[in-house]
Enzyme design. Structure first.
Site, PDB file in Angstrom:
ATOM      1  N   ASP A   7       3.121 -23.356  28.902  1.00  0.00           N
ATOM      2  CA  ASP A   7       3.220 -22.535  30.107  1.00  0.00           C
ATOM      3  C   ASP A   7       4.625 -22.659  30.692  1.00  0.00           C
ATOM      4  O   ASP A   7       5.079 -23.762  31.013  1.00  0.00           O
ATOM      5  CB  ASP A   7       2.181 -22.997  31.138  1.00  0.00           C
ATOM      6  CG  ASP A   7       2.203 -22.156  32.395  1.00  0.00           C
ATOM      7  OD1 ASP A   7       1.355 -21.260  32.505  1.00  0.00           O
ATOM      8  OD2 ASP A   7       3.063 -22.394  33.264  1.00  0.00           O
ATOM      9  N   LYS A  55       5.906 -16.027  33.335  1.00  0.00           N
ATOM     10  CA  LYS A  55       5.537 -15.407  34.612  1.00  0.00           C
ATOM     11  C   LYS A  55       6.682 -14.583  35.205  1.00  0.00           C
ATOM     12  O   LYS A  55       7.853 -14.919  35.049  1.00  0.00           O
ATOM     13  CB  LYS A  55       5.116 -16.485  35.618  1.00  0.00           C
ATOM     14  CG  LYS A  55       4.042 -17.430  35.098  1.00  0.00           C
ATOM     15  CD  LYS A  55       3.686 -18.489  36.119  1.00  0.00           C
ATOM     16  CE  LYS A  55       2.845 -19.569  35.502  1.00  0.00           C
ATOM     17  NZ  LYS A  55       3.636 -20.474  34.635  1.00  0.00           N
ATOM     18  N   GLN A 100      -4.155 -17.954  37.577  1.00  0.00           N
ATOM     19  CA  GLN A 100      -3.718 -19.351  37.519  1.00  0.00           C
ATOM     20  C   GLN A 100      -3.452 -19.841  38.945  1.00  0.00           C
ATOM     21  O   GLN A 100      -2.632 -19.271  39.660  1.00  0.00           O
ATOM     22  CB  GLN A 100      -2.450 -19.493  36.672  1.00  0.00           C
ATOM     23  CG  GLN A 100      -2.044 -20.940  36.448  1.00  0.00           C
ATOM     24  CD  GLN A 100      -0.752 -21.061  35.659  1.00  0.00           C
ATOM     25  OE1 GLN A 100       0.276 -21.437  36.200  1.00  0.00           O
ATOM     26  NE2 GLN A 100      -0.793 -20.740  34.369  1.00  0.00           N
ATOM     27  N   TYR A 150      11.280 -21.411  36.338  1.00  0.00           N
ATOM     28  CA  TYR A 150      11.269 -22.835  35.984  1.00  0.00           C
ATOM     29  C   TYR A 150      12.541 -23.297  35.280  1.00  0.00           C
ATOM     30  O   TYR A 150      12.745 -24.499  35.119  1.00  0.00           O
ATOM     31  CB  TYR A 150      10.096 -23.157  35.045  1.00  0.00           C
ATOM     32  CG  TYR A 150       8.718 -22.963  35.600  1.00  0.00           C
ATOM     33  CD1 TYR A 150       8.482 -22.824  36.966  1.00  0.00           C
ATOM     34  CD2 TYR A 150       7.616 -22.913  34.746  1.00  0.00           C
ATOM     35  CE1 TYR A 150       7.212 -22.639  37.457  1.00  0.00           C
ATOM     36  CE2 TYR A 150       6.333 -22.723  35.228  1.00  0.00           C
ATOM     37  CZ  TYR A 150       6.133 -22.586  36.578  1.00  0.00           C
ATOM     38  OH  TYR A 150       4.859 -22.397  37.047  1.00  0.00           O
ATOM     39  N   HIS A 184       3.653 -14.117  39.147  1.00  0.00           N
ATOM     40  CA  HIS A 184       3.695 -15.506  39.599  1.00  0.00           C
ATOM     41  C   HIS A 184       3.075 -15.692  40.989  1.00  0.00           C
ATOM     42  O   HIS A 184       2.330 -16.646  41.227  1.00  0.00           O
ATOM     43  CB  HIS A 184       5.145 -16.003  39.607  1.00  0.00           C
ATOM     44  CG  HIS A 184       5.280 -17.468  39.418  1.00  0.00           C
ATOM     45  ND1 HIS A 184       6.328 -18.048  38.746  1.00  0.00           N
ATOM     46  CD2 HIS A 184       4.498 -18.497  39.807  1.00  0.00           C
ATOM     47  CE1 HIS A 184       6.182 -19.363  38.721  1.00  0.00           C
ATOM     48  NE2 HIS A 184       5.086 -19.657  39.375  1.00  0.00           N
TER      49      HIS A 184
END
Length: 253
Positions: free
Chosen positions: A50, A85, A186, A55, A118
């Protein structure tokens, strides 16, 4: 690692390993160290990874996948399930496709297995700060952004699409117009925040729920030690001769 069970994403029929290796760290981890940790995860049996544009882990993940292929740790990219995302600053209808294409370029992949919105908010384009400044937040046109996500799946750039951090109300709004229902939501979830109402709603709608930060996001500005310091969980772990984290791991996979 023993074989990891899989679940089915209802809207696409694709299989997803129920245990994944998250690549989010805050503060962000140095790329070389992140790549090595991902490569080790592949060695011990992880197949679901993931990541996200924000990130700063897409390139290290892509490099680790390429090296794993060279080393023969995996025979093909098909053995892996890769999620990324759409960040808030790209949460605009005309920016979804370019954002996904950039993520694929970063990863060195032809397609994603799962692409998520996201957060259910947008931000001013090109504002990539974390956390987002208050003045840079914008309302998201969920209908049009989701149509752009659907187009990405139809083009084969991602095999499934979904969302992250959506409430029941946000999901209801999306489902009113979606041609392809979200395959996943998520959200942060742990024993101290079980998201029971949301899980029930998603189950009724055929949306798989994926939980992040199961140990409480300790070490981040928004997390706490409530999970790891919970006496009930400590007692369970002690009775099994394990740590709290090990008990979570054994129950997951």
């Amino acid at each position: 690692m023993k074989s990891v069970p899989v679940a089915t994403l209802a809207s696409s029929g694709k299989k997803i390993p129920v245990l994944g290796f998250g690549t989010a760290t805050y503060p962000f981890t140095e790329a070389k160290a992140l790549k090595e940790s991902i490569l080790h995860a592949i060695k011990v049996g992880y197949r679901h990874f993931d990541t996200a544009a924000v990130y700063q882990s897409e390139e290290p993940l892509g490099e680790a996948i390429a090296e794993a292929l060279r080393l023969g740790l995996i025979k093909s990219r098909e053995e892996l399930f890769v999620t990324s995302k759409l960040w808030c600053s790209d949460g605009h209808p005309d920016r979804v496709l370019p954002a996904l294409q950039q993520s694929l370029k970063n990863l060195g992949l032809a397609y994603l297995d799962l692409y998520l919105i996201h957060w259910p908010v947008s931000a001013k384009p090109d504002s990539h700060e974390v956390p987002i400044k208050k003045e840079n937040f914008l309302p998201m046109d969920v209908k049009l952004v989701w149509e752009a996500m659907e187009a990405c799946q139809e083009r084969g750039l991602t095999r499934s699409i979904g969302v992250s951090n959506f409430s029941c109300r946000k999901l209801e709004k999306l489902l009113e117009t979606a041609k392809i229902p979200p395959s996943m939501n998520q959200v942060e979830m742990n024993p101290m925040w079980q998201q029971q109402k949301l899980r029930k709603f998603c189950e009724e709608k055929g949306i798989l729920v994926s939980g992040y930060s199961p140990l409480g996001a300790i070490g981040t500005s928004w997390g706490s030690d409530r999970v790891l310091e919970c006496q009930v969980l400590k007692d369970i772990a002690h009775s099994k001769g394990k740590t709290v984290a090990q008990v979570f791991k054994s129950s997951d996979g």
